[in-house]
Design a protein around this motif. Structure first.
Motif, PDB file in Angstrom:
ATOM      1  N   LEU A 110       0.835  -1.210   0.000  1.00 47.21           N
ATOM      2  CA  LEU A 110       0.000   0.000   0.000  1.00 47.21           C
ATOM      3  C   LEU A 110       0.870   1.260   0.000  1.00 47.21           C
ATOM      4  O   LEU A 110       0.572   2.232  -0.691  1.00 47.21           O
ATOM      5  N   ILE A 111       1.938   1.223   0.809  1.00 41.56           N
ATOM      6  CA  ILE A 111       2.855   2.386   0.844  1.00 41.56           C
ATOM      7  C   ILE A 111       3.468   2.598  -0.545  1.00 41.56           C
ATOM      8  O   ILE A 111       3.595   3.729  -1.027  1.00 41.56           O
ATOM      9  N   HIS A 112       3.804   1.504  -1.215  1.00 40.94           N
ATOM     10  CA  HIS A 112       4.375   1.605  -2.554  1.00 40.94           C
ATOM     11  C   HIS A 112       3.367   2.226  -3.517  1.00 40.94           C
ATOM     12  O   HIS A 112       3.697   3.128  -4.299  1.00 40.94           O
ATOM     13  N   HIS A 113       2.128   1.746  -3.467  1.00 46.21           N
ATOM     14  CA  HIS A 113       1.088   2.311  -4.352  1.00 46.21           C
ATOM     15  C   HIS A 113       0.909   3.801  -4.086  1.00 46.21           C
ATOM     16  O   HIS A 113       0.792   4.600  -5.004  1.00 46.21           O
ATOM     17  N   ARG A 114       0.899   4.138  -2.794  1.00 44.94           N
ATOM     18  CA  ARG A 114       0.616   5.531  -2.433  1.00 44.94           C
ATOM     19  C   ARG A 114       1.758   6.466  -2.843  1.00 44.94           C
ATOM     20  O   ARG A 114       1.541   7.519  -3.423  1.00 44.94           O
ATOM     21  N   TYR A 115       3.001   6.060  -2.520  1.00 42.64           N
ATOM     22  CA  TYR A 115       4.117   7.007  -2.682  1.00 42.64           C
ATOM     23  C   TYR A 115       4.924   6.785  -3.954  1.00 42.64           C
ATOM     24  O   TYR A 115       5.462   7.739  -4.505  1.00 42.64           O
ATOM     25  N   MET A 116       5.039   5.553  -4.403  1.00 46.42           N
ATOM     26  CA  MET A 116       5.804   5.324  -5.637  1.00 46.42           C
ATOM     27  C   MET A 116       4.918   5.533  -6.853  1.00 46.42           C
ATOM     28  O   MET A 116       5.317   6.151  -7.824  1.00 46.42           O
ATOM     29  N   ASP A 117       3.683   5.022  -6.773  1.00 50.52           N
ATOM     30  CA  ASP A 117       2.787   5.133  -7.926  1.00 50.52           C
ATOM     31  C   ASP A 117       1.900   6.369  -7.857  1.00 50.52           C
ATOM     32  O   ASP A 117       1.201   6.679  -8.822  1.00 50.52           O
ATOM     33  N   GLY A 118       1.890   7.050  -6.716  1.00 54.50           N
ATOM     34  CA  GLY A 118       1.099   8.277  -6.579  1.00 54.50           C
ATOM     35  C   GLY A 118      -0.395   8.039  -6.619  1.00 54.50           C
ATOM     36  O   GLY A 118      -1.155   8.909  -7.048  1.00 54.50           O
ATOM     37  N   LYS A 120      -4.247   7.525  -5.312  1.00 54.21           N
ATOM     38  CA  LYS A 120      -5.113   7.977  -4.223  1.00 54.21           C
ATOM     39  C   LYS A 120      -5.771   6.756  -3.573  1.00 54.21           C
ATOM     40  O   LYS A 120      -5.773   5.656  -4.140  1.00 54.21           O
ATOM     41  N   THR A 121      -6.373   7.002  -2.418  1.00 53.55           N
ATOM     42  CA  THR A 121      -6.964   5.900  -1.658  1.00 53.55           C
ATOM     43  C   THR A 121      -7.960   5.096  -2.492  1.00 53.55           C
ATOM     44  O   THR A 121      -7.923   3.860  -2.512  1.00 53.55           O
ATOM     45  N   GLY A 122      -8.846   5.824  -3.201  1.00 56.59           N
ATOM     46  CA  GLY A 122      -9.883   5.150  -3.979  1.00 56.59           C
ATOM     47  C   GLY A 122      -9.289   4.246  -5.046  1.00 56.59           C
ATOM     48  O   GLY A 122      -9.761   3.126  -5.262  1.00 56.59           O
ATOM     49  N   ALA A 123      -8.238   4.748  -5.712  1.00 54.83           N
ATOM     50  CA  ALA A 123      -7.614   3.972  -6.790  1.00 54.83           C
ATOM     51  C   ALA A 123      -6.920   2.735  -6.229  1.00 54.83           C
ATOM     52  O   ALA A 123      -6.979   1.650  -6.837  1.00 54.83           O
ATOM     53  N   ILE A 124      -6.279   2.895  -5.065  1.00 54.99           N
ATOM     54  CA  ILE A 124      -5.612   1.737  -4.455  1.00 54.99           C
ATOM     55  C   ILE A 124      -6.667   0.688  -4.108  1.00 54.99           C
ATOM     56  O   ILE A 124      -6.514  -0.507  -4.393  1.00 54.99           O
TER      57      ILE A 124
ATOM     58  N   HIS B  52      10.743   7.762  -1.683  1.00 55.42           N
ATOM     59  CA  HIS B  52      10.287   7.166  -2.933  1.00 55.42           C
ATOM     60  C   HIS B  52      10.706   7.992  -4.142  1.00 55.42           C
ATOM     61  O   HIS B  52      10.969   7.423  -5.207  1.00 55.42           O
ATOM     62  N   ASP B  53      10.763   9.324  -3.981  1.00 55.64           N
ATOM     63  CA  ASP B  53      11.274  10.151  -5.091  1.00 55.64           C
ATOM     64  C   ASP B  53      12.692   9.740  -5.431  1.00 55.64           C
ATOM     65  O   ASP B  53      13.074   9.658  -6.599  1.00 55.64           O
ATOM     66  N   ALA B  54      13.489   9.473  -4.371  1.00 55.19           N
ATOM     67  CA  ALA B  54      14.892   9.107  -4.598  1.00 55.19           C
ATOM     68  C   ALA B  54      15.007   7.704  -5.191  1.00 55.19           C
ATOM     69  O   ALA B  54      15.919   7.418  -5.955  1.00 55.19           O
ATOM     70  N   GLU B  55      14.068   6.836  -4.838  1.00 51.68           N
ATOM     71  CA  GLU B  55      14.115   5.445  -5.291  1.00 51.68           C
ATOM     72  C   GLU B  55      13.618   5.272  -6.723  1.00 51.68           C
ATOM     73  O   GLU B  55      13.944   4.295  -7.380  1.00 51.68           O
ATOM     74  N   ARG B  56      12.817   6.239  -7.159  1.00 54.08           N
ATOM     75  CA  ARG B  56      12.166   6.093  -8.465  1.00 54.08           C
ATOM     76  C   ARG B  56      13.213   6.012  -9.562  1.00 54.08           C
ATOM     77  O   ARG B  56      14.148   6.809  -9.571  1.00 54.08           O
ATOM     78  N   PRO B  57      13.092   5.053 -10.489  1.00 50.62           N
ATOM     79  CA  PRO B  57      14.107   4.952 -11.549  1.00 50.62           C
ATOM     80  C   PRO B  57      14.070   6.185 -12.434  1.00 50.62           C
ATOM     81  O   PRO B  57      13.002   6.786 -12.609  1.00 50.62           O
ATOM     82  N   PRO B  58      15.232   6.567 -12.986  1.00 55.17           N
ATOM     83  CA  PRO B  58      15.237   7.755 -13.833  1.00 55.17           C
ATOM     84  C   PRO B  58      14.351   7.545 -15.045  1.00 55.17           C
ATOM     85  O   PRO B  58      14.259   6.420 -15.556  1.00 55.17           O
TER      86      PRO B  58
END
Lengths: 160, 480
Positions: A110-118, A120-124, B52-58
């Protein structure tokens, strides 16, 4: 740039807009550099930087006319005066990296979806077939767990 | 999970409703514990973002995008890069894009690139990866958040701010369906078109902004000239100003351009002060009284002197004395040469606080002996005011240099700084200093052989967001 994470955490918490945050942090660095001579050695550097950041945040709100409704001047002053001195310290970033590895696979996802993929709650919620409420609760608990883990790591490593 | 946790979660996801904002505010105002929990949650949120910004691949890039992003580290690198860019333009960007076409597409779009994303700040897209940079083929794109910079083969650049919806289908045309863009179109790219549902904005060599919202288009001209075309209606703007239009029957001008409302493309401008001192010039009249003229103490342009040759071109500036008269030794210790740079053409950029200036000059001297002066310097005096006669100094950048005795060794001094938003003009000074001793007698020349060459001046503009005027946000929200 040792204080970058600290100022970014402070400004970002109040502004909650990544683009504006970067601009404000940039301006804070300019002012800090320009006024470096006026900083009195022996006084609290973090408090000095936060007071400059507060001014730049207010200037941003004034210029952009985008002051959040919840953040009144009175509340802003309270939050600034109570901002933790260790906020966003680089040692806490290091600790956070270790703590993320300790999260349960579900929380980590969930943290990955939220912060890496950006997402929102509904989409997750939709993507994993959960209710938005369940996603919110899990994310909230994951953040609390991460904060407690960071505090423990800091104490154990003797950074605090 | 109590109510505060729920509201904090909503805040971090930027999903607080108006009522929830009021409730959240009341909770924080009334409880130190609630404020402590705000900082706890917010800090973790910010640190997670950063991590996560830092981890994101270029993001995928091509050579030109990488070159565009690279910071210039030396004038040689800068000059070489400009030449390479020119060659690339001559050969046609198509060749560059063809190369990238052979690469595995990373975003699901295929075909010949129409433009290239050459810069991004916190961008999220409906179809593309976050922070995407690289060639964009024909297609329809939704930029959700952040600012992206598009670069066309002609040299035209546009900064688009999310949310924005646009289509790329014709060469040198941006179809902007919704959102706002700030554009810089250099002289070679005249004729670039921003097509909107309400009509076209045709560039005639300029800086301008276009916003499409609420079923209308706003075009703001900051510098140069544009033409707005809708059906049979054509309106040419040659002075800074704004026009709003819905169709051929609904045009209005409100007279004032608002550059700060629009995003700003990253760009560089070469200042007119750039000089190789190759043309004969009149010197020794004192301080120049207008823009674009070199003047100061006694000096001359020479092609060779005392074994020193120009760094580039056919000429170099020779410092002669620290006073206007060639043979009148003075108690002053510097031979000063001045040039006023007019910042008016760049005001719409400078007032955003997004412009840094770089001024550089190379110096050399004869080997001489122990009494030969060694020091040179460059100063930029930053002024505000409407003309050189009523200018008020607000800041100064300066740097000095001690040169070595090698006559083949031109040594470069560079000053850099962010221009204050109120800056309207800059007085550039180059100096040779009598740092050893002011030891000449009447009738003797003060400087035995001291030279300047390769003066470079440029403005560097950072990619910046614009702001939506509040009333327009409200109108848009009502229209949804």
């Amino acid at each position: 740039m040792r204080n970058y994470g600290k100022i970014r955490a402070f400004v970002g918490s109040l502004v909650r807009d990544p683009v504006a945050t970067e601009d404000i942090v940039h301006n804070v660095f300019l002012v800090v550099t320009k006024k470096a001579d006026s900083f009195k050695l022996g006084t609290n550097f973090t408090a000095w930087v936060f007071s400059i950041s507060r001014f730049e945040v207010l200037r941003h709100f004034d210029k952009s006319k985008k002051q959040p409704r919840w953040l009144s001047q009175e509340l802003l002053d309270m939050l600034v005066s109570e901002a933790p001195e260790v906020l966003g310290d680089s040692s806490r970033q290091v600790a956070l990296r270790r703590c993320i590895e300790k999260l349960s696979p579900r929380s980590k996802q969930l943290i990955h979806h939220r912060y890496m993929d950006g997402m929102k709650t509904g989409a997750i919620a939709k993507s994993i077939n959960w209710t938005p409420q369940a996603v919110s609760v899990t994310l909230s608990r994951a953040r609390v767990a991460l904060r407690e883990c960071v505090e423990k790591q800091i104490r154990r490593e003797g950074w605090a | 999970m109590d109510r505060l946790d729920t509201l904090l979660e909503q805040l971090l996801n930027q999903e607080l409703s108006e009522e929830e904002e009021a409730e959240f505010k009341a909770l924080l105002l009334n409880s130190a514990e609630a404020r402590r929990r705000f900082w706890d949650a917010s800090e973790i949120d910010m640190m997670l973002r950063e991590h996560h910004d830092a981890e994101r691949p270029p993001p995928p890039t091509v050579a030109a995008a990488a070159a565009a992003k690279k910071k210039w580290t030396s004038p040689v690198a800068f000059a070489v890069s400009i030449c390479l860019l020119g060659i690339l333009l001559l050969l046609g960007w198509q060749a560059l894009f063809n190369q990238s076409r052979n690469q595995e597409p990373k975003h699901g779009f295929v075909g010949a690139p129409m433009a290239e994303v050459s810069g991004s700040r916190d961008t999220t897209w409906q179809q593309l990866p976050k922070q995407f940079e690289g060639p964009l083929p024909a297609g329809e794109y939704h930029l959700q958040t952040g600012i992206t910079q598009l670069h066309w083969p002609s040299g035209a650049t546009a900064a688009l701010q999310g949310p924005a919806h646009f289509v790329l289908k014709e060469a040198e045309v941006l179809d902007l369906l919704a959102g706002q863009a700030g554009l810089h179109v250099p002289e070679g790219a005249i004729g670039f078109i921003v097509r909107t549902p309400n009509g076209d904005v045709v560039d005639h060599g300029t800086d301008f902004g276009v916003r499409v919202a609420d079923n209308k288009t706003d075009a703001h001209l900051f510098a140069g000239e544009i033409e707005v075309v809708s059906g049979e209606q054509r309106l040419r703007l040659s002075d800074p100003g704004a026009v709003a239009f819905r169709d051929a029957t609904d045009f209005s001008t409100d007279g004032s351009a608002k550059p700060a409302s629009f995003p700003l493309p990253r760009q560089e401008r070469i200042l007119a002060v750039t000089s190789g001192f190759d043309q004969p010039a009149r010197w020794g009249s004192g301080r120049p009284q207008d823009f674009g003229i070199w003047d100061g103490d006694a000096a001359e342009v020479v092609s060779s002197f005392g074994g020193v040759r120009p760094k580039e071109g056919s000429g170099m500036l020779r410092f002669i004395a620290s006073a206007a008269g060639k043979t009148s030794p003075s108690e002053l210790i510097a031979s000063q040469h001045l040039y006023w740079i007019d910042i008016a053409p760049y005001r719409h950029l400078v007032e955003r606080g997004a412009v840094s200036i770089s001024l550089a000059c190379s110096f050399n001297r004869v080997k001489g002996d122990r009494s030969t002066d060694t020091q040179f310097g460059i100063l930029a005096n930053i002024y505000k005011g409407s003309g050189v006669k009523d200018a008020e100094e607000i800041q100064q950048f300066t740097k000095k240099l001690h040169t070595n005795a090698n006559e083949k060794d031109w040594e470069r001094v560079e000053i850099n700084g962010i221009l204050p938003p109120e800056c309207t003009m800059i007085e550039l000074e180059i100096h040779a200093y009598e740092n050893i001793t002011n030891n000449v007698q009447s009738g003797e020349i003060e400087f035995a052989g001291h030279f300047a060459d390769s003066l470079e001046g440029r403005l560097m503009v950072d990619l910046r967001a614009g702001f939506w005027p509040e009333d327009e946000i409200l109108q848009m929200e009502k229209g949804r």
